[in-house]
Design a protein around this motif. Structure first.
Motif, mmCIF file in Angstrom:
data_model
loop_
_atom_site.group_PDB
_atom_site.id
_atom_site.type_symbol
_atom_site.label_atom_id
_atom_site.label_comp_id
_atom_site.label_asym_id
_atom_site.label_seq_id
_atom_site.Cartn_x
_atom_site.Cartn_y
_atom_site.Cartn_z
ATOM 1 N N MET A 213 0.831 -1.207 0.000
ATOM 2 C CA MET A 213 0.000 0.000 0.000
ATOM 3 C C MET A 213 0.869 1.262 0.000
ATOM 4 S SD MET A 213 -3.603 0.772 1.619
ATOM 5 C CE MET A 213 -4.225 -0.664 0.996
ATOM 6 N N GLU A 214 1.950 1.208 0.833
ATOM 7 C CA GLU A 214 2.831 2.379 0.904
ATOM 8 C C GLU A 214 3.482 2.643 -0.448
ATOM 9 O OE1 GLU A 214 5.447 1.893 4.298
ATOM 10 O OE2 GLU A 214 3.903 2.693 5.620
ATOM 11 N N ARG A 215 3.869 1.545 -1.139
ATOM 12 C CA ARG A 215 4.502 1.710 -2.454
ATOM 13 C C ARG A 215 3.489 2.300 -3.435
ATOM 14 N NH1 ARG A 215 5.670 -3.356 -4.485
ATOM 15 N NH2 ARG A 215 6.261 -3.991 -2.395
ATOM 16 N N GLU A 216 2.268 1.757 -3.413
ATOM 17 C CA GLU A 216 1.233 2.187 -4.366
ATOM 18 C C GLU A 216 0.910 3.673 -4.213
ATOM 19 O OE1 GLU A 216 -2.213 -0.351 -4.205
ATOM 20 O OE2 GLU A 216 -3.411 1.138 -5.288
ATOM 21 N N TYR A 217 0.872 4.151 -2.953
ATOM 22 C CA TYR A 217 0.481 5.543 -2.730
ATOM 23 C C TYR A 217 1.678 6.474 -2.538
ATOM 24 C CZ TYR A 217 -4.403 4.289 -2.624
ATOM 25 O OH TYR A 217 -5.660 3.864 -2.990
ATOM 26 N N GLY A 218 2.912 5.907 -2.652
ATOM 27 C CA GLY A 218 4.110 6.728 -2.515
ATOM 28 C C GLY A 218 4.227 7.385 -1.150
ATOM 29 N N ILE A 219 3.848 6.660 -0.108
ATOM 30 C CA ILE A 219 3.914 7.215 1.248
ATOM 31 C C ILE A 219 4.729 6.284 2.132
ATOM 32 C CG2 ILE A 219 1.732 8.531 1.313
ATOM 33 C CD1 ILE A 219 0.517 5.879 2.514
ATOM 34 N N SER A 220 5.119 6.808 3.314
ATOM 35 C CA SER A 220 5.737 5.903 4.287
ATOM 36 C C SER A 220 5.122 6.212 5.649
ATOM 37 C CB SER A 220 7.248 6.084 4.308
ATOM 38 O OG SER A 220 7.528 7.400 4.693
ATOM 39 N N GLY A 221 5.277 5.279 6.583
ATOM 40 C CA GLY A 221 4.741 5.480 7.934
ATOM 41 C C GLY A 221 3.219 5.445 7.980
ATOM 42 N N ALA A 222 2.622 4.650 7.114
ATOM 43 C CA ALA A 222 1.154 4.550 7.119
ATOM 44 C C ALA A 222 0.688 3.908 8.423
ATOM 45 C CB ALA A 222 0.697 3.709 5.931
ATOM 46 N N ILE A 223 -0.520 4.270 8.856
ATOM 47 C CA ILE A 223 -1.069 3.611 10.055
ATOM 48 C C ILE A 223 -2.281 2.789 9.661
ATOM 49 C CG2 ILE A 223 -0.180 5.134 11.837
ATOM 50 C CD1 ILE A 223 -2.867 6.644 11.746
ATOM 51 N N LYS A 224 -2.355 1.596 10.252
ATOM 52 C CA LYS A 224 -3.430 0.680 9.893
ATOM 53 C C LYS A 224 -4.513 0.734 10.964
ATOM 54 C CE LYS A 224 -4.196 -4.136 8.672
ATOM 55 N NZ LYS A 224 -3.992 -5.345 9.481
ATOM 56 N N ILE B 110 -5.114 3.967 6.905
ATOM 57 C CA ILE B 110 -5.862 2.869 6.289
ATOM 58 C C ILE B 110 -7.054 2.516 7.182
ATOM 59 C CG2 ILE B 110 -5.709 0.503 5.395
ATOM 60 C CD1 ILE B 110 -2.589 0.902 5.503
ATOM 61 N N VAL B 111 -8.259 2.700 6.661
ATOM 62 C CA VAL B 111 -9.474 2.302 7.381
ATOM 63 C C VAL B 111 -10.191 1.253 6.539
ATOM 64 C CG1 VAL B 111 -9.689 4.511 8.603
ATOM 65 C CG2 VAL B 111 -10.877 4.177 6.414
ATOM 66 N N ARG B 112 -11.388 0.863 6.959
ATOM 67 C CA ARG B 112 -12.060 -0.242 6.270
ATOM 68 C C ARG B 112 -13.306 0.277 5.548
ATOM 69 N NH1 ARG B 112 -13.670 -4.641 4.219
ATOM 70 N NH2 ARG B 112 -13.728 -6.601 5.343
ATOM 71 N N PRO B 113 -13.328 0.160 4.208
ATOM 72 C CA PRO B 113 -14.577 0.482 3.510
ATOM 73 C C PRO B 113 -15.587 -0.634 3.787
ATOM 74 C CG PRO B 113 -12.803 -0.042 1.942
ATOM 75 C CD PRO B 113 -12.278 -0.321 3.315
ATOM 76 N N LEU B 114 -16.877 -0.304 3.792
ATOM 77 C CA LEU B 114 -17.873 -1.321 4.146
ATOM 78 C C LEU B 114 -18.737 -1.736 2.960
ATOM 79 C CD1 LEU B 114 -18.787 -0.084 7.752
ATOM 80 C CD2 LEU B 114 -17.247 -1.923 7.067
ATOM 81 N N THR B 115 -18.208 -1.551 1.751
ATOM 82 C CA THR B 115 -18.943 -1.944 0.542
ATOM 83 C C THR B 115 -19.263 -3.436 0.578
ATOM 84 O OG1 THR B 115 -17.684 -0.262 -0.595
ATOM 85 C CG2 THR B 115 -18.876 -1.817 -1.987
ATOM 86 N N SER B 116 -18.284 -4.254 0.987
ATOM 87 C CA SER B 116 -18.531 -5.700 0.983
ATOM 88 C C SER B 116 -19.540 -6.108 2.063
ATOM 89 C CB SER B 116 -17.219 -6.458 1.176
ATOM 90 O OG SER B 116 -16.706 -6.180 2.462
ATOM 91 N N PHE B 117 -19.775 -5.234 3.034
ATOM 92 C CA PHE B 117 -20.790 -5.511 4.052
ATOM 93 C C PHE B 117 -22.170 -5.015 3.577
ATOM 94 C CE2 PHE B 117 -16.947 -5.649 6.531
ATOM 95 C CZ PHE B 117 -17.207 -6.379 7.683
ATOM 96 N N GLY B 118 -22.213 -4.400 2.375
ATOM 97 C CA GLY B 118 -23.469 -3.851 1.863
ATOM 98 C C GLY B 118 -23.718 -2.419 2.305
ATOM 99 N N PHE B 119 -22.690 -1.732 2.811
ATOM 100 C CA PHE B 119 -22.846 -0.345 3.258
ATOM 101 C C PHE B 119 -21.779 0.548 2.608
ATOM 102 C CE2 PHE B 119 -25.433 -2.568 6.173
ATOM 103 C CZ PHE B 119 -26.358 -1.660 6.678
ATOM 104 N N PRO B 120 -21.944 0.798 1.295
ATOM 105 C CA PRO B 120 -20.897 1.533 0.573
ATOM 106 C C PRO B 120 -20.758 3.002 0.998
ATOM 107 C CG PRO B 120 -22.822 1.168 -0.819
ATOM 108 C CD PRO B 120 -23.067 0.405 0.452
ATOM 109 N N GLU C 82 -10.073 7.037 -0.203
ATOM 110 C CA GLU C 82 -8.844 7.211 -0.990
ATOM 111 C C GLU C 82 -8.020 8.362 -0.425
ATOM 112 O OE1 GLU C 82 -7.515 5.700 -3.750
ATOM 113 O OE2 GLU C 82 -9.037 4.110 -3.737
ATOM 114 N N GLY C 83 -8.714 9.444 -0.054
ATOM 115 C CA GLY C 83 -8.036 10.616 0.520
ATOM 116 C C GLY C 83 -7.295 10.246 1.801
ATOM 117 N N LEU C 84 -7.911 9.389 2.598
ATOM 118 C CA LEU C 84 -7.248 8.932 3.830
ATOM 119 C C LEU C 84 -6.024 8.084 3.488
ATOM 120 C CD1 LEU C 84 -10.377 7.960 5.997
ATOM 121 C CD2 LEU C 84 -8.754 9.786 6.497
ATOM 122 N N LEU C 85 -6.184 7.208 2.498
ATOM 123 C CA LEU C 85 -5.047 6.369 2.080
ATOM 124 C C LEU C 85 -3.876 7.222 1.615
ATOM 125 C CD1 LEU C 85 -6.505 3.377 -0.013
ATOM 126 C CD2 LEU C 85 -5.538 3.327 2.285
#
Ligand SMILES: Cc1ncc(COP(=O)(O)O)c(C=O)c1O
Length: 344
Positions: free
Chosen positions: A1-12, A306-316, A298-301
């Motif tokens: 994820m850090e590589r994809e977004y060009g960031i370091s020190g991400a928090i999960k 890193i937080v959890r989107p809830l699309t797969s739970f049916g709450f997009p 995406e803005g948070l990423l």
């Protein structure tokens, strides 16, 4: 994820882990145990069962130690579910109940939550048929953080048909402060209905990566579950770490304090930002962002959160954030403000 977004020190803040990490005593126990990893682990996890039984005030033969509480979910379904039998699952809830049910050719019967996002026990009862075998109740529920209280649960259990198994998943039970929260361990004996309670070392004890959890049930049910599990299902390091973590009351209480304060802080911040959220009894909060949800995710990423989107739970239109340390919570709120601002 850090590589994809060009960031370091991400928090999960996406998987509801312990933000403080594990107990230092668990780490010491793991290090001490390293020389023994050429041996098979104790197939019955006797030492851990002994300490758990003492702590919980129940008998050792009511405990099954497993490779994460996920394993107890899987074993329960393998043992009790036959092809085309029905499993009642509130929606949204932890996704593995339905996945395992489908993998075993069972039929998941999904019952939506009430408008206050609490599990709808009446609707669950209305959905029971002659084919219903198992009912899953996640208390507190992931991803909503809502709870069922003692009186409601007891009334529900009393009215169930005899052949049904209730799985009370209390993966987040330790985080609940409400005195009316029922403890699943109090419903193991005097069946029916048969109750299997799940707890885990992955959350409050900070051992998610080691994979260790447990099931509590009547000795009869535990003996059946033992017959279908693999003999060495829980590795030697996990067993040693869990024994040490259980004894570290200070780390346990510190974790509860950090989660409690973080939950209050995040709730206040959501209120100030005018963001609707579901008041949580757990170590995560589900909050509403509407149609801009994925953009803000995406803005948070991009800001390393890193937080959890809830699309797969049916709450997009909702996200779920795990409560972090004080600094992580502040960084999340700051990043959320920036992401919201950049929409304007
Ligand atoms: C409700 C619920 N039950 C069980 C689990 C899995 O726990 P374990 O790591 O013990 O397999 C999780 C993990 O996120 C969960 O949210």
């Amino acid at each position: 994820m850090e590589r994809e977004y060009g960031i370091s020190g991400a928090i999960k803040m996406a998987s509801n882990e312990n933000p403080l990490g594990p107990s230092s005593k668990a780490i010491i126990a793991i290090k001490k145990c390293l020389n023994h990893i050429y041996r098979y682990p104790d197939a019955n996890a006797q030492l851990l069962k002994f300490h758990l039984a003492q702590k919980l005030g129940i008998s050792e033969d009511s405990i099954l130690i497993a490779n994460g509480s996920n394993e107890v979910i899987e074993l329960t379904l393998k043992l009790f579910l036959r092809c085309k039998q029905e499993v009642i699952i509130p929606e949204p809830t932890f996704s593995l109940y339905a996945k395992f049910t489908q993998a075993l050719d069972g039929i998941p019967v999904r019952v939506p939550l009430k408008s206050d996002f609490c599990i709808n026990l009446e609707a669950i009862r209305d959905n029971i048929t002659s084919q219903t075998r198992i009912i899953f109740i996640n208390n507190p529920n992931n991803p909503t953080g809502t709870i069922i209280k003692k009186r409601e649960l007891e009334k529900f259990l009393k009215l169930l048909p005899e052949n049904i198994i209730v799985v009370l998943d209390e993966a987040y039970g330790e985080f609940v402060e409400d005195p009316e929260f029922p403890q699943g361990k109090d419903y193991l004996l005097n069946p029916p209905p048969w109750v299997i309670t799940l707890r885990t070392f992955s959350k409050v004890y900070g051992l998610a990566g080691l994979r260790i959890g447990y099931g509590l049930a009547s000795p009869e049910i535990i003996s059946y579950l033992n017959r279908v599990r693999q003999p060495f299902n829980v590795n030697i390091l996990a067993q040693a770490a869990a024994v040490a973590a259980l004894a570290d009351q200070e780390h346990f209480e510190k974790t509860l304090q950090v989660v409690s304060e973080g939950r209050r802080y995040l709730s206040e911040q959501f209120n100030q930002l005018g963001i609707k959220y579901i008041p949580s009894h757990s170590n995560f909060i589900m909050f509403y962002l509407g149609k801009n949800c994925l953009q803000i995710y995406e803005g948070l990423l991009e800001r390393g959160v890193i937080v959890r989107p809830l699309t797969s739970f049916g709450f997009p239109e909702y996200l779920r954030v795990s409560i972090g340390t004080f600094d992580e919570n502040k960084r999340f709120i700051q990043s959320l403000k920036e992401a919201l601002f950049s929409l304007k």
